[in-house]
Design a protein around this motif. Structure first.
Motif, PDB file in Angstrom:
ATOM      1  N   SER A  67      41.664  48.687  40.055  1.00 55.16           N
ATOM      2  CA  SER A  67      40.751  49.731  41.021  1.00 55.16           C
ATOM      3  C   SER A  67      39.361  50.205  40.335  1.00 55.16           C
ATOM      4  CB  SER A  67      41.737  51.158  40.735  1.00 55.16           C
ATOM      5  OG  SER A  67      41.527  51.669  39.481  1.00 55.16           O
ATOM      6  N   GLY A  97      43.172  43.049  41.497  1.00 54.48           N
ATOM      7  CA  GLY A  97      43.795  44.039  42.002  1.00 54.48           C
ATOM      8  C   GLY A  97      43.602  45.304  41.086  1.00 54.48           C
ATOM      9  N   THR A 138      38.661  43.216  43.167  1.00 57.75           N
ATOM     10  CA  THR A 138      39.819  43.341  44.227  1.00 57.75           C
ATOM     11  C   THR A 138      40.713  42.129  44.107  1.00 57.75           C
ATOM     12  OG1 THR A 138      38.288  42.594  45.757  1.00 57.75           O
ATOM     13  CG2 THR A 138      39.070  44.650  45.828  1.00 57.75           C
ATOM     14  N   ARG A 150      41.622  40.806  53.671  1.00 57.09           N
ATOM     15  CA  ARG A 150      42.873  41.443  52.900  1.00 57.09           C
ATOM     16  C   ARG A 150      43.887  40.059  52.762  1.00 57.09           C
ATOM     17  NH1 ARG A 150      44.779  45.694  51.501  1.00 57.09           N
ATOM     18  NH2 ARG A 150      43.597  46.903  52.573  1.00 57.09           N
ATOM     19  N   GLU A 176      45.427  38.707  49.234  1.00 59.56           N
ATOM     20  CA  GLU A 176      46.726  39.040  49.061  1.00 59.56           C
ATOM     21  C   GLU A 176      47.407  37.572  48.911  1.00 59.56           C
ATOM     22  OE1 GLU A 176      48.755  40.555  52.640  1.00 59.56           O
ATOM     23  OE2 GLU A 176      47.676  42.439  52.541  1.00 59.56           O
ATOM     24  N   ARG A 194      46.393  36.859  45.173  1.00 62.69           N
ATOM     25  CA  ARG A 194      47.040  37.602  44.050  1.00 62.69           C
ATOM     26  C   ARG A 194      48.572  36.997  44.057  1.00 62.69           C
ATOM     27  NH1 ARG A 194      45.475  43.281  46.523  1.00 62.69           N
ATOM     28  NH2 ARG A 194      43.477  43.650  45.668  1.00 62.69           N
TER      29      ARG A 194
END
Length: 152
Positions: A37, A35, A32, A120, A124, A127
């Motif tokens: 899947s 990013g 994750t 989250r 974020e 990332r």
């Protein structure tokens, strides 16, 4: 004496081993953070996304060759999957406690709750940080954020 995850007759119990769960959570964390899947990770490993899900939940045990492949695809050392292992698990299985592994992420995360890396907001932020292409700018952002936190 049976190992954890096995019955006295040597058969595997239906509940996952706590270490398999920990390794699976580290796989999910890194995936994750990148990013990526489950489908994409599965394709890179020659697996279905359902198999990736089982690894991430600890239902399927990750073998040595698969761990090697995961470290290559997720671009982390194999030790990453064992970093931040709770002291009670590390002690139970004879592994070095948290501070015993040089360079482990646990040193940088003291004081964080267990779910901090799975939020989250954290994902974020990481990332966004790695989208900064200029290394000098990324270093300045890193230094700025560190300066805003409490001193040790």
């Amino acid at each position: 004496m049976a190992r954890t995850g096995e019955s006295e007759s040597g058969e595997r119990e239906s509940r996952p081993s706590p270490i398999d769960v920990h390794v699976g959570s580290r796989i999910r964390l890194r995936r994750t953070l990148l990013g990526m899947s489950q489908e994409r990770l599965g394709e890179a490993l020659g697996l279905t996304f359902q198999q990736v899900q089982k690894y991430e939940r600890g239902v399927n045990r990750v073998g040595a060759s698969r761990l090697f492949d995961l470290s290559r695809v997720l671009d982390v050392p194999i030790s990453f999957f064992f970093d931040d292992m709770p002291d009670n698990l590390a002690g139970t299985y004879g592994a070095a406690p948290r501070g015993g592994v040089r360079g482990s992420l646990s040193e940088a995360q003291e004081g964080f709750g267990d779910d901090t890396l799975n939020r989250r907001e954290t994902l974020e932020l990481v990332r966004a940080y790695y989208r900064i292409s200029e290394p000098a700018v990324r270093k300045k952002v890193f230094d700025l954020i560190k300066s805003m936190g409490p001193t040790e």
